[in-house]
Design a protein around this motif. Structure first.
Motif, PDB file in Angstrom:
ATOM      1  N   GLU A  61     -29.877  23.997  63.690  1.00  0.00           N
ATOM      2  CA  GLU A  61     -30.817  25.324  64.018  1.00  0.00           C
ATOM      3  C   GLU A  61     -30.950  25.674  62.858  1.00  0.00           C
ATOM      4  N   ALA A  68     -33.464  29.390  60.921  1.00  0.00           N
ATOM      5  CA  ALA A  68     -34.226  30.630  61.325  1.00  0.00           C
ATOM      6  C   ALA A  68     -35.316  30.614  60.117  1.00  0.00           C
ATOM      7  N   GLY A  84     -37.948  30.437  65.165  1.00  0.00           N
ATOM      8  CA  GLY A  84     -36.895  29.632  64.963  1.00  0.00           C
ATOM      9  C   GLY A  84     -37.090  28.184  65.483  1.00  0.00           C
ATOM     10  N   ALA A 114     -34.657  24.506  66.910  1.00  0.00           N
ATOM     11  CA  ALA A 114     -33.697  23.394  67.000  1.00  0.00           C
ATOM     12  C   ALA A 114     -34.091  22.068  66.414  1.00  0.00           C
ATOM     13  N   SER A 117     -38.994  25.013  69.515  1.00  0.00           N
ATOM     14  CA  SER A 117     -38.785  26.239  69.348  1.00  0.00           C
ATOM     15  C   SER A 117     -37.627  26.739  70.231  1.00  0.00           C
ATOM     16  N   CYS A 118     -37.019  28.087  69.309  1.00  0.00           N
ATOM     17  CA  CYS A 118     -36.035  28.765  70.101  1.00  0.00           C
ATOM     18  C   CYS A 118     -36.024  29.112  71.566  1.00  0.00           C
ATOM     19  N   SER A 130     -35.477  25.812  73.275  1.00  0.00           N
ATOM     20  CA  SER A 130     -34.177  25.127  73.283  1.00  0.00           C
ATOM     21  C   SER A 130     -33.130  26.193  73.910  1.00  0.00           C
ATOM     22  N   SER A 131     -33.564  27.527  73.855  1.00  0.00           N
ATOM     23  CA  SER A 131     -32.396  28.370  74.522  1.00  0.00           C
ATOM     24  C   SER A 131     -32.762  28.872  75.917  1.00  0.00           C
ATOM     25  N   CYS A 179     -30.238  28.574  70.447  1.00  0.00           N
ATOM     26  CA  CYS A 179     -30.273  29.242  68.920  1.00  0.00           C
ATOM     27  C   CYS A 179     -29.295  30.516  69.077  1.00  0.00           C
ATOM     28  N   LEU A 217     -28.372  31.856  65.724  1.00  0.00           N
ATOM     29  CA  LEU A 217     -28.465  32.508  64.226  1.00  0.00           C
ATOM     30  C   LEU A 217     -28.939  33.793  64.444  1.00  0.00           C
ATOM     31  N   ASN A 224     -32.601  34.572  64.809  1.00  0.00           N
ATOM     32  CA  ASN A 224     -33.235  33.858  65.928  1.00  0.00           C
ATOM     33  C   ASN A 224     -32.693  34.819  67.345  1.00  0.00           C
ATOM     34  N   PRO A 278     -36.177  35.419  69.587  1.00  0.00           N
ATOM     35  CA  PRO A 278     -37.216  34.506  69.539  1.00  0.00           C
ATOM     36  C   PRO A 278     -38.788  34.792  70.110  1.00  0.00           C
TER      37      PRO A 278
END
Length: 470
Positions: free
Chosen positions: A99, A101, A107, A109, A122-123, A126-127, A140, A142, A145, A148
């Motif tokens: 991951e 930032a 951010g 992955a 993109s976060c 992926s999130s 994500c 971090l 992030n 996002p």
């Protein structure tokens, strides 16, 4: 001699507004979420909870900052790495997961495999929670992030939309593009199209949610149609301030162009308008009466546009008569103008070969016949050119050239004070050039030149029978 001049013509409004409705199309999308879910849980580094949030292992961060920046750079995504963490490794698949930032805001992955281009998500992608409401292993965490969706702000601005972002979601990624939805304060919503992987230096398109059919593979879910149309009420307030009052009975989205959005409103008093909104700022541009709005997506559908057009044609007939141009208006078409106090209209007269371009203001008006209109920067499309030849033949008689029956004509140029028309004669002998004053509705020819004398005007005579014999 008269200086070289060229005529600049204003085309009809239909051709200058770029009325190309941006229509959605079928796009093969792959959900990045699926990739995140498929990451084997065994390869994910163990994460401790710290005050309800995943704690980031210092060693994972160190490993991430050591490897991820180079992988990120190789991916082509827009990211200057400010923080990174190593997520894990699937040795069987030969894949490492990270991951990052970024200083740019959004951010990512990463999935890195040897001898293969990095996969970048993109976060937001992926999130995004799956159907079970849980996020996958590439979510994500971090601190950079934490929000996002804020990373889309730069893309929205580059796409020319005015939006204070309230909510965001990833729609999906195709072979070349990624798609996101943003919901704005005030009810507006947009679909943001970026390159894949995302790069702020690449092409960005931001289109109103109203452009997309609900339920399509690219569509909006954070706002509904009714909420999106609330912007019409704001435009209606601005229209009232500009002098157009409408108690809205019904409203609909019409279309979008590269620069503007259009909405139709039907009013309680039976009238209707199409509101033009500047897409870049969201500001009200103008209210187009349904009688004049035929060039916008086929015109009004919620009011009786035919009746409105008939009434408007009668109104233009009266204004033209008042300006000294007798015309029972059968057809009319608006031409563009940057002056809100001025209306420029092409008129086609019933039962007559004569047409004209009218310039109306609140206090007066003038109507140019189609011949002199072209010298003044307008061009008729309803009236055939050859119907103007009789007028030119008559003007030549005034210069003792009765032997020339005009068979062809063209505008060859104009200055700030004078316009010039080249004419050809039906007997095949060399024709002439007539000069007329600019800005006069019914001008008399003020100058008469041979083609030899007119060499310095707009390149001289070019009609076939007027060209010098070799």
């Amino acid at each position: 001699m008269t200086p070289d001049a060229s005529t600049r013509l204003c085309p009809r409004e239909e051709s200058t507004q770029e009325m190309y409705p941006m229509r959605p199309f079928a796009i093969g999308l792959t959900a990045a979420l699926a990739v995140a879910v498929l990451v084997p849980s065994a390869v994910i580094s163990a994460q401790k909870e710290q005050k309800g949030k995943p704690a980031i292992d210092a060693k994972a961060r160190e490993a991430g900052m050591k490897e991820a920046p180079a992988i990120m750079q190789a991916s082509g995504a827009s990211c200057t790495v400010s923080d990174a963490r190593y997520i894990g490794e699937d040795k069987k698949a030969g894949a490492k997961y990270f991951e990052v930032a970024c200083n740019e805001g959004m951010g990512f992955a990463l999935v890195a495999k040897k001898d293969t281009a990095p996969q970048v998500y993109s976060c937001l992608e992926s999130s995004q929670p799956g159907p079970d409401g849980k996020v996958g292993g590439l979510a994500c965490i971090l601190p950079g992030n934490a929000n996002p969706g804020a990373g889309l702000d730069a893309y929205v601005k580059k796409g020319g939309a005015s939006c204070e972002i309230e909510n965001t979601r990833a729609i999906g990624t195709g072979a070349k593009n990624s798609y996101f939805e943003v919901a704005c304060k005030g009810g507006a919503g947009y679909v943001v199209q970026t390159t894949a992987p995302m790069n702020i230096g690449g092409e960005v398109a931001v289109n109103s949610c109203l452009l997309y059919e609900e339920g399509g593979n690219v569509s909006c879910k954070l706002t509904n149609r009714q909420t999106q149309l609330q912007i019409v009420d704001t435009l209606n307030t601005a229209a009232a301030a500009a002098g157009t009052k409408c108690a809205i009975k019904d409203k609909r989205y019409v279309l979008s162009t590269k620069a503007d959005n259009y909405f139709e409103v039907a009013c309680d008093d039976g009238k209707g308008y199409i509101y033009q909104q500047t897409s870049a700022t969201g500001a009200f541009n103008r209210a187009i009466p349904c009688a004049q709005a035929g060039f916008v997506g086929g015109g009004c559908t919620m009011t009786d546009a035919v009746a409105a057009q008939t009434e408007q044609a009668g109104f233009y007939s009266k204004l033209a008569g008042k300006a000294g141009f007798t015309c029972d208006v059968e057809k009319y078409g608006l031409l563009p103008t940057n002056d809100p106090k001025k209306e420029i209209v092409e008129l086609k007269c019933k039962g007559s070969d004569v047409g004209g371009i009218a310039v109306f203001t609140a206090t007066d008006g003038k109507v140019f016949d189609c011949l002199t209109a072209e010298m003044n920067g307008f061009r008729c499309s309803f009236t055939k050119k050859d119907t103007q030849y009789a007028r030119l033949t008559k003007d030549l008689i005034g210069f003792n050239k009765a032997s020339c029956q005009v068979s062809d004509a063209r505008i060859i140029g104009s200055t700030d004070t004078e316009g010039f028309i080249e004419v050809a004669c039906s007997d095949g002998l060399p024709g002439w050039v007539l000069g007329y004053p600019i800005g006069v509705a019914k001008p008399a020819a003020k100058e008469f030149l041979s083609c030899t004398q007119a060499k310095g005007i707009g390149g001289g005579c070019k009609l076939p029978t007027n060209k010098p014999k070799a």
